[in-house]
Design an enzyme around this catalytic site. Sequence first.
Site, PDB file in Angstrom:
ATOM      1  N   ASP A   1      46.654 -20.683  26.254  1.00 15.10           N
ATOM      2  CA  ASP A   1      45.887 -19.430  26.355  1.00 15.10           C
ATOM      3  C   ASP A   1      46.785 -18.243  26.006  1.00 15.10           C
ATOM      4  O   ASP A   1      46.366 -17.310  25.318  1.00 15.10           O
ATOM      5  CB  ASP A   1      45.340 -19.277  27.780  1.00 15.10           C
ATOM      6  CG  ASP A   1      44.609 -20.531  28.223  1.00 15.10           C
ATOM      7  OD1 ASP A   1      43.476 -20.750  27.802  1.00 15.10           O
ATOM      8  OD2 ASP A   1      45.211 -21.327  28.974  1.00 15.10           O
TER       9      ASP A   1
ATOM     10  N   HIS B   1      42.955 -22.265  33.656  1.00 10.49           N
ATOM     11  CA  HIS B   1      42.814 -22.641  32.238  1.00 10.49           C
ATOM     12  C   HIS B   1      41.350 -23.003  32.011  1.00 10.49           C
ATOM     13  O   HIS B   1      40.952 -24.165  32.080  1.00 10.49           O
ATOM     14  CB  HIS B   1      43.720 -23.810  31.866  1.00 10.49           C
ATOM     15  CG  HIS B   1      43.402 -24.326  30.482  1.00 10.49           C
ATOM     16  ND1 HIS B   1      43.629 -23.583  29.352  1.00 10.49           N
ATOM     17  CD2 HIS B   1      42.824 -25.475  30.051  1.00 10.49           C
ATOM     18  CE1 HIS B   1      43.219 -24.248  28.287  1.00 10.49           C
ATOM     19  NE2 HIS B   1      42.713 -25.406  28.689  1.00 10.49           N
TER      20      HIS B   1
HETATM   21  N1  LIG Z   1      45.619 -27.359  29.414  1.00 13.88           N
HETATM   22  C1  LIG Z   1      45.323 -27.208  28.137  1.00 13.88           C
HETATM   23  O1  LIG Z   1      45.580 -26.136  27.542  1.00 13.88           O
HETATM   24  C2  LIG Z   1      44.681 -28.317  27.343  1.00 13.88           C
HETATM   25  C3  LIG Z   1      44.517 -28.169  25.957  1.00 13.88           C
HETATM   26  C4  LIG Z   1      43.936 -29.196  25.218  1.00 13.88           C
HETATM   27  C5  LIG Z   1      43.515 -30.356  25.867  1.00 13.88           C
HETATM   28  N2  LIG Z   1      43.662 -30.465  27.206  1.00 13.88           N
HETATM   29  C6  LIG Z   1      43.270 -31.689  27.925  1.00 13.88           C
HETATM   30  O2  LIG Z   1      44.262 -32.690  27.718  1.00 13.88           O
HETATM   31  C7  LIG Z   1      43.699 -33.971  27.976  1.00 13.88           C
HETATM   32  C8  LIG Z   1      44.092 -34.955  26.874  1.00 13.88           C
HETATM   33  O3  LIG Z   1      43.537 -34.559  25.646  1.00 13.88           O
HETATM   34  P1  LIG Z   1      43.606 -35.527  24.367  1.00 13.88           P
HETATM   35  O4  LIG Z   1      42.935 -34.773  23.277  1.00 13.88           O
HETATM   36  O5  LIG Z   1      44.973 -36.056  24.161  1.00 13.88           O
HETATM   37  O6  LIG Z   1      42.639 -36.692  24.849  1.00 13.88           O
HETATM   38  P2  LIG Z   1      42.538 -38.179  24.272  1.00 13.88           P
HETATM   39  O7  LIG Z   1      41.255 -38.712  24.819  1.00 13.88           O
HETATM   40  O8  LIG Z   1      42.802 -38.214  22.808  1.00 13.88           O
HETATM   41  O9  LIG Z   1      43.758 -38.913  24.971  1.00 13.88           O
HETATM   42  C9  LIG Z   1      43.850 -39.064  26.348  1.00 13.88           C
HETATM   43  C10 LIG Z   1      44.581 -40.364  26.594  1.00 13.88           C
HETATM   44  O10 LIG Z   1      44.827 -40.434  27.993  1.00 13.88           O
HETATM   45  C11 LIG Z   1      44.676 -41.786  28.363  1.00 13.88           C
HETATM   46  N3  LIG Z   1      44.428 -41.828  29.811  1.00 13.88           N
HETATM   47  C12 LIG Z   1      43.273 -41.595  30.468  1.00 13.88           C
HETATM   48  N4  LIG Z   1      43.461 -41.787  31.789  1.00 13.88           N
HETATM   49  C13 LIG Z   1      44.752 -42.091  31.941  1.00 13.88           C
HETATM   50  C14 LIG Z   1      45.524 -42.421  33.076  1.00 13.88           C
HETATM   51  N5  LIG Z   1      45.008 -42.452  34.305  1.00 13.88           N
HETATM   52  N6  LIG Z   1      46.844 -42.713  32.902  1.00 13.88           N
HETATM   53  C15 LIG Z   1      47.374 -42.699  31.657  1.00 13.88           C
HETATM   54  N7  LIG Z   1      46.682 -42.414  30.542  1.00 13.88           N
HETATM   55  C16 LIG Z   1      45.376 -42.117  30.700  1.00 13.88           C
HETATM   56  C17 LIG Z   1      43.518 -42.305  27.509  1.00 13.88           C
HETATM   57  O11 LIG Z   1      43.545 -43.711  27.404  1.00 13.88           O
HETATM   58  C18 LIG Z   1      43.813 -41.602  26.186  1.00 13.88           C
HETATM   59  O12 LIG Z   1      44.598 -42.390  25.325  1.00 13.88           O
HETATM   60  C19 LIG Z   1      42.198 -33.718  28.112  1.00 13.88           C
HETATM   61  O13 LIG Z   1      41.900 -33.640  29.501  1.00 13.88           O
HETATM   62  C20 LIG Z   1      42.001 -32.367  27.472  1.00 13.88           C
HETATM   63  O14 LIG Z   1      40.846 -31.712  27.953  1.00 13.88           O
HETATM   64  C21 LIG Z   1      44.241 -29.483  27.947  1.00 13.88           C
HETATM   65  O1  LIG Z   2      38.590 -26.395  26.012  1.00 13.88           O
HETATM   66  C1  LIG Z   2      38.804 -27.596  26.130  1.00 13.88           C
HETATM   67  O2  LIG Z   2      37.996 -28.367  26.689  1.00 13.88           O
HETATM   68  C2  LIG Z   2      40.063 -28.183  25.549  1.00 13.88           C
HETATM   69  C3  LIG Z   2      41.272 -27.445  25.928  1.00 13.88           C
HETATM   70  O3  LIG Z   2      41.378 -27.182  27.287  1.00 13.88           O
HETATM   71  C4  LIG Z   2      41.488 -26.202  25.121  1.00 13.88           C
HETATM   72  O4  LIG Z   2      41.641 -25.129  25.699  1.00 13.88           O
HETATM   73  O5  LIG Z   2      41.554 -26.299  23.873  1.00 13.88           O
END
Ligand SMILES: NC(=O)c1ccc[n+]([C@@H]2O[C@H](COP(=O)([O-])OP(=O)(O)OC[C@H]3O[C@@H](n4cnc5c(N)ncnc54)[C@H](O)[C@@H]3O)[C@@H](O)[C@H]2O)c1
Ligand SMILES: O=C(O)C[C@H](O)C(=O)O
Length: 328
Positions: free
Chosen positions: A162, A190
């Site tokens: 952000d 977030h």
């Molecule tokens: N905070 C932020 O700014 C931000 C930004 C983008 C994405 N995200 C979040 O990050 C997370 C991951 O995103 P992504 O695009 O890599 O998702 P993705 O689905 O591509 O990958 C997530 C992986 O986590 C694994 N997983 C699920 N549960 C698990 C567990 N208990 N232990 C270990 N591994 C586990 C899944 O098998 C998968 O391979 C999502 O929750 C997404 O919303 C947060």
């Molecule tokens: O917004 C979402 O669900 C994904 C992630 O947290 C983001 O900010 O890109």
Amino acid sequence: MSKKPVRVAVTGAAGQIGYALLFRIASGEMLGKDQPVILQLLEIPDEKAQNALKGVIMELEDCAFPLLAGIEAHSDPLQAFKDTDYALLVGARPRGPGMERADLLAANAQIFTAQGKALNAVASRNVKVLVVGNPANTNAYIAMKSAPDLPAKNFTAMLRLDHNRAASQLAAKAGFKVGDIRKLTVWGNHSPTMYADYRFATVDGKSVKDAINDQTWNKDVFLPTVGKRGAAIIAARGLSSAASAANAAIDHMRDWALGSAGEWVTMGVPSNGEYGIPAGIIFGFPVTTENGEYKIVEGLEIDAFSQECIDKTLAELQGEQDGVKHLL
Ligand SMILES: NC(=O)c1ccc[n+]([C@@H]2O[C@H](COP(=O)([O-])OP(=O)(O)OC[C@H]3O[C@@H](n4cnc5c(N)ncnc54)[C@H](O)[C@@H]3O)[C@@H](O)[C@H]2O)c1
Ligand SMILES: O=C(O)C[C@H](O)C(=O)O
């Protein structure tokens, strides 16, 4: 003399953020070009996920990174977090069709309770934890509460994406170089309620707010654009942000470990009551970092509009916390 390797655990390692993150950690972009790392990778105990993880590990090997001192693949957090110095908790349960926010919170509460307990049992006593998986602040809160023997201050949530989004929007609006913006911050959760605040921001010592001088743009364009950027990326890509999220995770951990040289960065950290945020809530704050520690920037004036925004994002976080309290 070369440094002793440090252990870096990454969960969700075969996911899309994992794929954008691991190679940069292994190349030294997170902890420094002189710091060897051992990667301890966690994926769910599912054949497809474990196979995908094997493929990622083959690629890491094929990069022949000189700083990569070891790679481990795990399906049990008690093994993945053993003696780990850094833990990036990326893996989380995504929202599925028909799933309500409360269902998502409950599903993730289980994951982050188990992972918090595992960190408590086996990680380094100084482990630095960054939660990326959504809802990131509340997941970090759950992990922190599940790890009573570790310092609460070592549990953080990612608000840096952000912060970086806000910097980029300001640079585009006023013609600044993004790297010249100082003293920017994002308060709160977030989520779209976060409050990106450029009232104190400067470029070359001059006020960004004065240069923009447009509260209507702030309220009606800037804040919604930054707050809804994640959804805009999902709409455009069909997938949530990955490379920019991994980049923000690198920025967060690098600054925490190596210092921000006096500059403000945004981290989601447990409040000690600063700015009236109840103690223990994991909230986006402006911080400076030095010698592996962060310090919340205190004493900033909060005007009526900012207080309203901060109250809104705090209320959302308290609602999330209430939704999981029976599980903790
Ligand atoms: N905070 C932020 O700014 C931000 C930004 C983008 C994405 N995200 C979040 O990050 C997370 C991951 O995103 P992504 O695009 O890599 O998702 P993705 O689905 O591509 O990958 C997530 C992986 O986590 C694994 N997983 C699920 N549960 C698990 C567990 N208990 N232990 C270990 N591994 C586990 C899944 O098998 C998968 O391979 C999502 O929750 C997404 O919303 C947060
Ligand atoms: O917004 C979402 O669900 C994904 C992630 O947290 C983001 O900010 O890109």
